[in-house]
Design an enzyme around this catalytic site. Structure first.
Site, PDB file in Angstrom:
ATOM      1  N   GLU A   1      15.851  25.078 -12.467  1.00 39.19           N
ATOM      2  CA  GLU A   1      15.203  25.289 -13.780  1.00 39.19           C
ATOM      3  C   GLU A   1      14.953  23.967 -14.597  1.00 39.19           C
ATOM      4  O   GLU A   1      14.452  24.268 -15.779  1.00 39.19           O
ATOM      5  CB  GLU A   1      15.996  26.466 -14.285  1.00 39.19           C
ATOM      6  CG  GLU A   1      15.671  27.864 -13.902  1.00 39.19           C
ATOM      7  CD  GLU A   1      16.482  29.005 -14.425  1.00 39.19           C
ATOM      8  OE1 GLU A   1      16.641  28.723 -15.882  1.00 39.19           O
ATOM      9  OE2 GLU A   1      16.668  29.907 -13.792  1.00 39.19           O
TER      10      GLU A   1
ATOM     11  N   GLY B   1       2.283   6.564  -8.582  1.00 36.85           N
ATOM     12  CA  GLY B   1       0.897   6.266  -8.058  1.00 36.85           C
ATOM     13  C   GLY B   1       0.105   7.411  -7.799  1.00 36.85           C
ATOM     14  O   GLY B   1      -1.129   7.387  -7.830  1.00 36.85           O
TER      15      GLY B   1
ATOM     16  N   SER C   1       2.178   0.724   6.815  1.00 35.67           N
ATOM     17  CA  SER C   1       1.095   1.097   5.702  1.00 35.67           C
ATOM     18  C   SER C   1      -0.463   0.672   6.276  1.00 35.67           C
ATOM     19  O   SER C   1      -1.377   0.991   5.566  1.00 35.67           O
ATOM     20  CB  SER C   1       1.367   0.404   4.549  1.00 35.67           C
ATOM     21  OG  SER C   1       2.640   1.228   3.793  1.00 35.67           O
TER      22      SER C   1
ATOM     23  N   SER D   1      15.194  30.940 -25.262  1.00 33.92           N
ATOM     24  CA  SER D   1      15.708  32.115 -26.106  1.00 33.92           C
ATOM     25  C   SER D   1      16.395  31.531 -27.198  1.00 33.92           C
ATOM     26  O   SER D   1      17.116  30.248 -27.110  1.00 33.92           O
ATOM     27  CB  SER D   1      16.608  32.930 -25.159  1.00 33.92           C
ATOM     28  OG  SER D   1      17.660  32.143 -24.852  1.00 33.92           O
TER      29      SER D   1
ATOM     30  N   HIS E   1       5.627  -4.297 -12.871  1.00 35.11           N
ATOM     31  CA  HIS E   1       6.950  -4.186 -13.489  1.00 35.11           C
ATOM     32  C   HIS E   1       7.579  -5.506 -13.861  1.00 35.11           C
ATOM     33  O   HIS E   1       7.169  -6.440 -12.903  1.00 35.11           O
ATOM     34  CB  HIS E   1       8.028  -3.532 -12.546  1.00 35.11           C
ATOM     35  CG  HIS E   1       9.332  -3.367 -12.974  1.00 35.11           C
ATOM     36  ND1 HIS E   1       9.720  -2.857 -14.148  1.00 35.11           N
ATOM     37  CD2 HIS E   1      10.528  -3.264 -12.183  1.00 35.11           C
ATOM     38  CE1 HIS E   1      11.039  -2.713 -14.448  1.00 35.11           C
ATOM     39  NE2 HIS E   1      11.602  -3.174 -13.180  1.00 35.11           N
TER      40      HIS E   1
ATOM     41  N   ASP F   1      10.749  -4.559  -5.916  1.00 31.56           N
ATOM     42  CA  ASP F   1      11.154  -5.520  -6.564  1.00 31.56           C
ATOM     43  C   ASP F   1      12.079  -6.703  -5.669  1.00 31.56           C
ATOM     44  O   ASP F   1      11.892  -7.707  -6.128  1.00 31.56           O
ATOM     45  CB  ASP F   1      12.070  -5.071  -7.688  1.00 31.56           C
ATOM     46  CG  ASP F   1      11.343  -4.210  -8.903  1.00 31.56           C
ATOM     47  OD1 ASP F   1      10.166  -4.654  -9.037  1.00 31.56           O
ATOM     48  OD2 ASP F   1      11.670  -3.266  -9.411  1.00 31.56           O
TER      49      ASP F   1
ATOM     50  N   GLU G   1      20.322  27.309 -11.507  1.00 33.14           N
ATOM     51  CA  GLU G   1      20.588  27.283 -12.692  1.00 33.14           C
ATOM     52  C   GLU G   1      20.615  25.716 -12.845  1.00 33.14           C
ATOM     53  O   GLU G   1      20.367  25.351 -14.333  1.00 33.14           O
ATOM     54  CB  GLU G   1      21.792  27.889 -13.083  1.00 33.14           C
ATOM     55  CG  GLU G   1      21.975  29.317 -13.005  1.00 33.14           C
ATOM     56  CD  GLU G   1      20.741  30.078 -14.125  1.00 33.14           C
ATOM     57  OE1 GLU G   1      20.481  29.485 -15.043  1.00 33.14           O
ATOM     58  OE2 GLU G   1      20.102  31.171 -13.659  1.00 33.14           O
TER      59      GLU G   1
ATOM     60  N   SER H   1       3.246   3.810  -2.952  1.00 33.39           N
ATOM     61  CA  SER H   1       2.566   4.905  -3.950  1.00 33.39           C
ATOM     62  C   SER H   1       1.723   4.068  -4.978  1.00 33.39           C
ATOM     63  O   SER H   1       0.621   4.723  -5.298  1.00 33.39           O
ATOM     64  CB  SER H   1       4.091   5.241  -4.882  1.00 33.39           C
ATOM     65  OG  SER H   1       3.547   6.096  -5.975  1.00 33.39           O
TER      66      SER H   1
ATOM     67  N   TYR I   1       0.925  -1.272  -0.138  1.00 38.09           N
ATOM     68  CA  TYR I   1      -0.077   0.132  -0.020  1.00 38.09           C
ATOM     69  C   TYR I   1       0.649   1.357   0.141  1.00 38.09           C
ATOM     70  O   TYR I   1       0.680   2.116   0.706  1.00 38.09           O
ATOM     71  CB  TYR I   1      -0.916   0.225   1.191  1.00 38.09           C
ATOM     72  CG  TYR I   1      -2.001   0.915   1.007  1.00 38.09           C
ATOM     73  CD1 TYR I   1      -3.168   0.717   0.050  1.00 38.09           C
ATOM     74  CD2 TYR I   1      -2.185   1.964   1.587  1.00 38.09           C
ATOM     75  CE1 TYR I   1      -4.055   1.501  -0.058  1.00 38.09           C
ATOM     76  CE2 TYR I   1      -3.068   3.045   1.500  1.00 38.09           C
ATOM     77  CZ  TYR I   1      -4.254   2.713   0.647  1.00 38.09           C
ATOM     78  OH  TYR I   1      -5.445   3.555   0.676  1.00 38.09           O
TER      79      TYR I   1
END
Length: 339
Positions: A231, A134, A53, A252, A108, A83, A227, A26, A24
């Site tokens: 961003e 999730g 959980s 730009s 997966h 996993d 930077e 994500s 239980y």
């Protein structure tokens, strides 16, 4: 490549099944809640005794059983635990308790593709892998949309496994967006490569190298963070929305020219050759074997790497700067109190 939608599935197939969601976290919370909201009346959560959980699952109105009890009760068992624990979980809790002719499912392909789990011959085995965390699977469902998902069949004992998997995927909301047919091998190997070479390993290493280069050259860590980290979201959002072309259209001319002329000097032929080597390690099972051994040794190297990463200057600077931007927390994808 075949793509399915809600109109291609019989959602009543999964509604008629007893479904156990093992885990239980994500994905687990998203699968369980979405299936229930899609009309699957019998959904239980399988968790080991003492799991942290359990309280979250019970607060959401689910009955919690041990994995063994859940497997014995269910028609469809979806494994959504990490996993590295699948092999032990299957051998000790699921293998001897799954009903004859039941369905075993994963999100997966690693443990099945690399034979860490070898399902009984009488079982249907499918994979439904949402292409998003999730938290997004749940939030998109709630707003009436869905997250595209992958569907693969490993073992079709009943002759009806694909239809059951398709119905399950539609119960998650994936049929609203598109369910793409694939194989366990293709999903597993491309997923591992993407994580290691681009999305997690490659991007993280690129960000850290850029941050360190600016700081070592005497620039303020705060400027380096803005930077080389902050961003990144702007650029990724533009790529997410319209590919590289949309990003280059939006930045730009100076940035676009720097992209074309300097990017290939950072990611060059030697980098691509190392990517091929990483892919070969994945395809040959070397990474899977290494990960199995790492877990057998108690994850000592993994935990050391995690600890060192958390202590990097970038993390300290980032925590402080994000505190100046409250809107980031207000729109957070991850709420650890719920999932």
């Amino acid at each position: 490549m075949r793509v399915y939608y809600d109109r291609d599935a019989d959602v009543n197939l999964i509604k008629s099944k007893k479904v156990a969601v093992i885990g239980y976290g994500s994905q687990g919370h998203a699968h369980a809640n979405n299936l229930r909201d899609s009309g699957v009346k019998d959904v239980v959560i399988g968790l080991r005794p003492g799991s942290g959980s359990a309280a979250k699952a019970e607060a959401a109105g689910f009955q919690v059983k041990s994995p063994a009890e859940a497997a014995a009760w269910a028609d469809v068992v979806m494994v959504l635990t990490p996993d590295e624990g699948h092999a032990a979980l299957y051998e000790s809790e699921l293998k001897g308790n799954l009903k004859q002719g039941a369905t075993l499912a994963f999100a997966h392909g690693l443990s099945v593709h690399f034979n860490l789990v070898e399902p009984r011959a009488d079982l249907d085995v499918f994979m439904v892998a949402p292409k998003g965390p999730g938290h997004l699977v749940r939030s998109e469902y709630v707003r009436g949309a869905g997250v595209p998902s992958l569907l693969a069949v490993h073992q079709d004992a009943s002759g009806n496994c694909n239809d059951i998997g398709l119905s399950y995927a539609c119960g998650l909301g994936a049929g609203r967006a598109g369910i793409i047919e694939t194989t366990f091998r293709e999903e597993c190997e491309t997923d591992l490569f993407g994580e290691q070479a681009v999305l997690c390993g490659g991007l993280s290493a690129l960000i850290l190298a850029g941050f360190e280069t600016l700081v070592e050259a005497g620039y303020a860590p705060e400027m380096a963070y803005f930077e080389c980290v902050h961003e990144v979201k702007l650029i990724v959002d533009l790529i997410y929305e319209g590919g590289l072309a949309a990003m280059r259209y939006s930045v730009s001319n100076t940035a676009e020219y720097g992209d074309y002329s300097r990017g290939p000097r950072v990611i060059d032929a030697a980098t691509k050759q190392r990517m091929r080597e990483i892919l070969d390690e994945i395809q040959q099972g070397k990474f899977a074997r290494e990960w199995v051994l790492e877990n057998a040794a108690g994850q000592s190297s993994f935990k050391t790497m995690r600890r060192r990463a958390a202590q990097h200057q970038l993390e300290e600077v980032g925590t402080r700067l994000r505190g100046m931007m409250p809107w980031i927390g207000e729109n957070a994808l991850v709420d650890k109190s719920k999932n």
